[in-house]
Design a protein around this motif. Sequence first.
Motif, PDB file in Angstrom:
ATOM      1  N   ALA A 133       1.963   0.671   0.589  1.00 41.00           N
ATOM      2  CA  ALA A 133       1.303  -0.280  -0.537  1.00 41.00           C
ATOM      3  C   ALA A 133       2.580  -1.298  -0.841  1.00 41.00           C
TER       4      ALA A 133
ATOM      5  N   THR B 155      -2.253   3.463   0.313  1.00 38.79           N
ATOM      6  CA  THR B 155      -2.408   4.709  -0.411  1.00 38.79           C
ATOM      7  C   THR B 155      -2.735   6.021  -0.376  1.00 38.79           C
TER       8      THR B 155
ATOM      9  N   PHE C 229      -3.694  -1.002  -0.911  1.00 40.35           N
ATOM     10  CA  PHE C 229      -3.703   0.335  -1.336  1.00 40.35           C
ATOM     11  C   PHE C 229      -4.693   0.922  -0.368  1.00 40.35           C
TER      12      PHE C 229
END
Length: 261
Positions: free
Chosen positions: A162, A190, A187
């Motif tokens: 990220a 993540t 993201f």
Amino acid sequence: MELSTIIGLLLGTLGLGTGMALKGVGPSALLNPAAIIIILVGTLACVFNAFPMENIKGAGALFRKLFKKQVLISKVELLKLFVELSQTARREGILALESRVEDIPDQFLRTGLNMVIDGLDPDFVGDVLEAEVHGMEDRHRDGAAIFSQAGMYAPTLGVLGAVVGLIAALGNLADIDKLGVAIAAAFVATLMGIFTGYVLWHPFANKLKMLSKKEAEVRKMMVEGVLSLQAGDSPTAIEAKLMVFIAQKERDLLKQAKAGE
């Protein structure tokens, strides 16, 4: 095949896919090569750094254990076998068990019975068998640790991915459209790190520990049975000793079966 592993993978994938769909996120959002490389290759690199090559070479066999149904002699069958062996030993002597040993598929149990038939010292037999069980538990613990560590590294690498994505996004501050896409992509790493860590690697480690525990319990029951045979315990005494390894529900079924005879 171990159905629980297949079901877990399907439910995990279905849950993620359904959640993404409900939030209006298409599956194409996950097709991020940078995130995939950072998470998968990064986790693999961490595992290689954390464990010696000898341990890592066994990872393939561990994967097979996760997807292949564990085959162990049931505790009830083992109880009945030792009662039969003790009856034979009392009638015909311990050497009479030699003809029965060849029909036993479990190598560990065969080894223990052969040592008893050979007349080895009971303390020696117990020490050897218990050392074998402890060694097995240590090997299994080391194998599960590989997945446990992978589960610890993957989410952290997701954060790293990220950060890398956000660095790239900061280079597109002048273009709002590109900025939004870049942040969303950042993201993804993540998401993948958390998913692989907590849906795959940590659960896999736990399953390997549970499989090891079940096998160790059967092995310990075998050790107790072998030593009881060597001590010349009666079939009733052996049954009482080994019954403690069996769950209460199965004990009740055995009692019902005896009462019906």
